[in-house]
Scaffold this motif. Structure first.
Motif, mmCIF file in Angstrom:
data_model
loop_
_atom_site.group_PDB
_atom_site.id
_atom_site.type_symbol
_atom_site.label_atom_id
_atom_site.label_comp_id
_atom_site.label_asym_id
_atom_site.label_seq_id
_atom_site.Cartn_x
_atom_site.Cartn_y
_atom_site.Cartn_z
ATOM 1 N N ASP A 121 0.884 -1.163 0.000
ATOM 2 C CA ASP A 121 0.000 0.000 0.000
ATOM 3 C C ASP A 121 0.926 1.218 0.000
ATOM 4 O O ASP A 121 1.489 1.581 1.028
ATOM 5 C CB ASP A 121 -0.906 0.001 1.227
ATOM 6 C CG ASP A 121 -1.878 1.182 1.229
ATOM 7 O OD1 ASP A 121 -1.547 2.227 0.624
ATOM 8 O OD2 ASP A 121 -2.941 1.063 1.838
ATOM 9 N N TRP A 122 1.094 1.803 -1.162
ATOM 10 C CA TRP A 122 2.032 2.914 -1.330
ATOM 11 C C TRP A 122 1.586 4.152 -0.559
ATOM 12 O O TRP A 122 2.428 4.890 -0.048
ATOM 13 C CB TRP A 122 2.191 3.255 -2.819
ATOM 14 C CG TRP A 122 2.617 2.078 -3.645
ATOM 15 C CD1 TRP A 122 1.831 1.354 -4.487
ATOM 16 C CD2 TRP A 122 3.906 1.466 -3.689
ATOM 17 N NE1 TRP A 122 2.559 0.336 -5.056
ATOM 18 C CE2 TRP A 122 3.832 0.384 -4.585
ATOM 19 C CE3 TRP A 122 5.123 1.730 -3.063
ATOM 20 C CZ2 TRP A 122 4.936 -0.435 -4.880
ATOM 21 C CZ3 TRP A 122 6.214 0.923 -3.349
ATOM 22 C CH2 TRP A 122 6.112 -0.140 -4.242
ATOM 23 N N ASN A 123 0.284 4.388 -0.473
ATOM 24 C CA ASN A 123 -0.225 5.581 0.204
ATOM 25 C C ASN A 123 0.050 5.545 1.707
ATOM 26 O O ASN A 123 0.350 6.566 2.312
ATOM 27 C CB ASN A 123 -1.726 5.733 -0.029
ATOM 28 C CG ASN A 123 -2.068 5.964 -1.489
ATOM 29 O OD1 ASN A 123 -1.426 5.409 -2.379
ATOM 30 N ND2 ASN A 123 -3.073 6.756 -1.757
ATOM 31 N N GLN A 124 -0.091 4.364 2.300
ATOM 32 C CA GLN A 124 0.122 4.228 3.744
ATOM 33 C C GLN A 124 1.558 3.890 4.109
ATOM 34 O O GLN A 124 1.925 3.954 5.272
ATOM 35 C CB GLN A 124 -0.774 3.120 4.312
ATOM 36 C CG GLN A 124 -2.242 3.422 4.245
ATOM 37 C CD GLN A 124 -3.003 2.363 4.994
ATOM 38 O OE1 GLN A 124 -3.281 2.539 6.176
ATOM 39 N NE2 GLN A 124 -3.312 1.269 4.342
ATOM 40 N N GLY A 125 2.344 3.468 3.126
ATOM 41 C CA GLY A 125 3.718 3.069 3.408
ATOM 42 C C GLY A 125 3.770 1.765 4.167
ATOM 43 O O GLY A 125 4.481 1.636 5.166
ATOM 44 N N LYS A 126 2.991 0.769 3.698
ATOM 45 C CA LYS A 126 2.952 -0.539 4.351
ATOM 46 C C LYS A 126 3.109 -1.635 3.320
ATOM 47 O O LYS A 126 2.707 -1.477 2.167
ATOM 48 C CB LYS A 126 1.624 -0.734 5.081
ATOM 49 C CG LYS A 126 1.420 0.231 6.228
ATOM 50 C CD LYS A 126 0.126 -0.042 6.938
ATOM 51 C CE LYS A 126 -0.053 0.940 8.103
ATOM 52 N NZ LYS A 126 -1.281 0.661 8.842
ATOM 53 N N ALA A 127 3.692 -2.749 3.757
ATOM 54 C CA ALA A 127 3.861 -3.897 2.872
ATOM 55 C C ALA A 127 3.695 -5.185 3.665
ATOM 56 O O ALA A 127 3.998 -5.237 4.861
ATOM 57 C CB ALA A 127 5.235 -3.865 2.210
ATOM 58 N N VAL A 128 3.211 -6.215 2.974
ATOM 59 C CA VAL A 128 3.078 -7.542 3.561
ATOM 60 C C VAL A 128 3.732 -8.525 2.597
ATOM 61 O O VAL A 128 3.421 -8.544 1.406
ATOM 62 C CB VAL A 128 1.597 -7.933 3.778
ATOM 63 C CG1 VAL A 128 1.483 -9.362 4.291
ATOM 64 C CG2 VAL A 128 0.919 -6.970 4.741
#
Length: 149
Positions: A121-128
């Motif tokens: 999620d580029w907008n939130q700055g999160k990755a799984v």
């Protein structure tokens, strides 16, 4: 502040799946993302038809799904590593990588060293990384929380 203003105008978060069709785990993640997005769209349509009041949580969880079989660019890889916690995350996303520099080198030499699936999620700055349904859904739920702000 930009995120907040941007979100208030109804722009969807972009969620990218780095996908490998031959991987069962990657195919399961793709199915999960498609189902989650379809449910959000369906709920949003129902709510818009029945009410002109505030959008519900399901609609705010809506996201734009970007599926790619290509490995990430160097900039994307750097962002993904940052989202996952820096150099220690290198081996989670690039096979055999010791640190960020090594991950960049290995990825440039062979894009197949990038381990999939990875949801970002580029907008939130999160990755799984991987197929953890609970982690992916938690990340997607936080889209609605982020849009409430």
């Amino acid at each position: 502040m930009f995120k907040r203003i941007f979100g208030e105008h109804g722009a969807k978060n972009v969620v990218t799946l780095f996908h490998k069709p031959s991987s069962t785990a990657s195919t399961r993640v793709l199915t999960l993302l498609k189902q989650t997005n379809a449910q959000s769209v369906a709920h949003a349509t129902e709510d818009q038809a029945s009410s002109h009041q505030a959008q519900d949580k399901a609609e705010r969880m809506e996201f734009e799904l970007d599926v790619t079989e290509a490995p990430p660019t160097a900039d994307q890889l750097k962002s993904i590593l940052d989202y996952l916690g820096g150099s220690g995350a290198a081996s989670k996303v690039v096979s055999g990588a010791q640190d960020e520099t090594d991950a960049m080198r290995r990825l440039k030499a062979d894009g197949e060293t990038f381990l999939r699936p990875v949801v970002v999620d580029w907008n939130q700055g999160k990755a799984v990384v991987g197929e953890s349904e609970s982690e992916i859904l938690s990340m997607l739920r936080s889209i609605s929380k982020d849009n409430k702000a």
